[in-house]
Design a protein around this motif. Structure first.
Motif, mmCIF file in Angstrom:
data_model
loop_
_atom_site.group_PDB
_atom_site.id
_atom_site.type_symbol
_atom_site.label_atom_id
_atom_site.label_comp_id
_atom_site.label_asym_id
_atom_site.label_seq_id
_atom_site.Cartn_x
_atom_site.Cartn_y
_atom_site.Cartn_z
ATOM 1 N N ARG A 277 -20.500 -12.971 11.867
ATOM 2 C CA ARG A 277 -20.037 -11.647 12.272
ATOM 3 C C ARG A 277 -21.158 -10.878 12.962
ATOM 4 N NH1 ARG A 277 -18.103 -10.274 7.765
ATOM 5 N NH2 ARG A 277 -19.867 -9.087 6.954
ATOM 6 N N GLU A 278 -22.393 -11.055 12.469
ATOM 7 C CA GLU A 278 -23.517 -10.309 13.028
ATOM 8 C C GLU A 278 -24.153 -10.996 14.237
ATOM 9 O OE1 GLU A 278 -26.189 -9.870 9.789
ATOM 10 O OE2 GLU A 278 -24.983 -8.348 8.742
ATOM 11 N N ASN A 279 -24.009 -12.327 14.367
ATOM 12 C CA ASN A 279 -24.757 -13.052 15.393
ATOM 13 C C ASN A 279 -23.900 -13.697 16.484
ATOM 14 O OD1 ASN A 279 -27.737 -13.142 14.311
ATOM 15 N ND2 ASN A 279 -26.424 -13.533 12.535
ATOM 16 N N ASP A 280 -22.617 -13.868 16.252
ATOM 17 C CA ASP A 280 -21.760 -14.492 17.275
ATOM 18 C C ASP A 280 -21.350 -13.442 18.293
ATOM 19 O OD1 ASP A 280 -20.307 -16.276 18.687
ATOM 20 O OD2 ASP A 280 -18.683 -16.499 17.213
ATOM 21 N N THR A 281 -22.301 -13.144 19.176
ATOM 22 C CA THR A 281 -22.107 -12.096 20.186
ATOM 23 C C THR A 281 -22.416 -12.655 21.563
ATOM 24 O OG1 THR A 281 -24.393 -11.317 20.035
ATOM 25 C CG2 THR A 281 -22.802 -10.348 18.492
ATOM 26 N N PRO A 282 -21.970 -11.990 22.605
ATOM 27 C CA PRO A 282 -22.246 -12.486 23.968
ATOM 28 C C PRO A 282 -23.731 -12.563 24.293
ATOM 29 C CG PRO A 282 -20.488 -10.849 23.982
ATOM 30 C CD PRO A 282 -21.066 -10.830 22.614
ATOM 31 N N ILE A 287 -25.196 -22.160 21.272
ATOM 32 C CA ILE A 287 -26.066 -23.221 20.756
ATOM 33 C C ILE A 287 -27.082 -22.651 19.768
ATOM 34 C CG2 ILE A 287 -27.856 -24.896 21.375
ATOM 35 C CD1 ILE A 287 -26.395 -25.335 24.006
ATOM 36 N N SER A 288 -27.690 -21.489 20.114
ATOM 37 C CA SER A 288 -28.674 -20.855 19.225
ATOM 38 C C SER A 288 -28.021 -20.436 17.915
ATOM 39 C CB SER A 288 -29.297 -19.635 19.911
ATOM 40 O OG SER A 288 -30.002 -20.023 21.068
ATOM 41 N N VAL A 289 -26.809 -19.891 18.022
ATOM 42 C CA VAL A 289 -26.087 -19.463 16.816
ATOM 43 C C VAL A 289 -25.810 -20.656 15.913
ATOM 44 C CG1 VAL A 289 -23.942 -18.466 15.943
ATOM 45 C CG2 VAL A 289 -25.042 -17.476 17.958
ATOM 46 N N CYS A 290 -25.387 -21.761 16.511
ATOM 47 C CA CYS A 290 -25.050 -22.956 15.730
ATOM 48 C C CYS A 290 -26.287 -23.544 15.054
ATOM 49 C CB CYS A 290 -24.392 -23.985 16.649
ATOM 50 S SG CYS A 290 -23.906 -25.493 15.801
#
Length: 315
Positions: A277-282, A287-290
């Motif tokens: 919720r906090e990091n899956d942003t445009p 790849i970095s999020v995963c």
């Protein structure tokens, strides 16, 4: 085989008997807590042919020299599992007073000697022992032991003198043949600190020493005396900045039993839900999020496992 530079911690300790299992366990735990790589022990009080077990997974390599007939004296050298040591040769005393160990660490030869002098006629015994050690030594020489006498009574005794005559003290200090240097005194030239208290003489003394050959002195990082706690002798410890010690890299392994716990699965679910919720942003690439979420899961599981261990210890 690649070795990286890391402090090599060495300790000398008079144990005053290790035949009681609890004392052996306590000693190994203390060595591990201090990250000791080489321990030189005196007064193990083991008898030849009946040496108790003094090893665990962290210290599987040990060498003993025991008294031939009685539970007294006795010396030992304990090596950490991380210290990959190949033995070449050893010499030991039938009365359990000294043990010389020669071996290879990272393609270089080391000679390690632990010595326990008697409380009488220290000078001639040390002189004869060092003559044998001189013939045996190859590579860098490390010596640890209880000399049962201060090398410099002015600084190494609370009263400023020793019960030994001056000519005996001078003889004990004759370490030039092996070019041995007192590690602690080298770093603390004017400081008074002691390793043993004699109630009989009402005197504190520094009678436990770590010595190193002059050619190894450039590797010396530090040396300290730690006060006696469960033993009547304080220990002397030193660290060498040596590329010869290769600690194993710590790798985390998942305790799969955690995934069977409903509470654990719920905590992981909540943490990941908040993370995405906090990091899956445009602004952040998928790849970095995963990749980063793997570290989040790992950290959460380590925290949960640590909490469970603490709770189990308190029960």
């Amino acid at each position: 085989m690649a070795y990286r530079s890391a402090p090599l911690k060495i300790i000398t300790q008079n144990c005053r008997g290790l035949n009681i299992p609890e004392r052996r366990t306590h000693l190994l735990q203390e060595l591990r807590k201090k990250h000791v790589a080489i321990a030189m022990l005196q007064e193990t009080h083991f008898k030849e042919g009946s040496t108790p077990t003094l090893r665990n997974s962290h210290y599987p390599n040990n060498y003993f020299c025991n008294h031939s007939t009685a539970h007294k004296s006795g010396v030992a050298i304990i090596l950490a599992a991380e210290l990959e040591f190949k033995e070449l040769e050893r010499i030991q005393d039938s009365q359990g007073r000294y043990l010389f160990l020669k071996g290879i660490i990272a393609d270089k030869i080391y000679t390690i000697a632990t010595i326990y002098l008697p409380n009488r006629r220290q000078a001639p015994f040390l002189r004869n022992t060092l003559h044998q050690l001189e013939d045996f030594t190859d590579g860098i020489l490390l010596v640890g032991g209880d000399f049962n006498a201060p090398l410099d009574p002015t600084l190494d005794s609370s009263t400023g003198h020793s019960c030994l005559p001056q000519h005996s003290i001078s003889s004990i200090r004759e370490l030039e043949a092996l070019r041995l240097v007192d590690c602690w005194r080298t770093l603390h030239p004017t400081v008074k600190d002691f390793t043993y208290y004699s109630a009989l003489h009402n005197r504190y003394s520094r009678i436990d020493y770590l010595l190193i050959a002059e050619e190894g002195l450039s590797h010396l990082l530090g040396a300290e005396i730690t006060p006696a706690t469960w033993l009547d002798h304080g220990s002397v410890e030193m660290e060498l900045n040596s590329p010869l010690y290769r600690p194993k890299a710590w790798t985390w392994r998942l305790n799969e039993a955690l995934l069977l716990d409903p509470d654990t699965k719920e905590q992981i679910h909540q943490v990941l839900e908040q993370y995405f919720r906090e990091n899956d942003t445009p602004e952040i690439s998928p790849i970095s999020v995963c990749e980063a979420h793997k570290s989040v899961i790992c950290g959460t599981l380590i925290r949960i496992a640590s909490q469970k261990r603490r709770r189990s210890c308190l029960k």
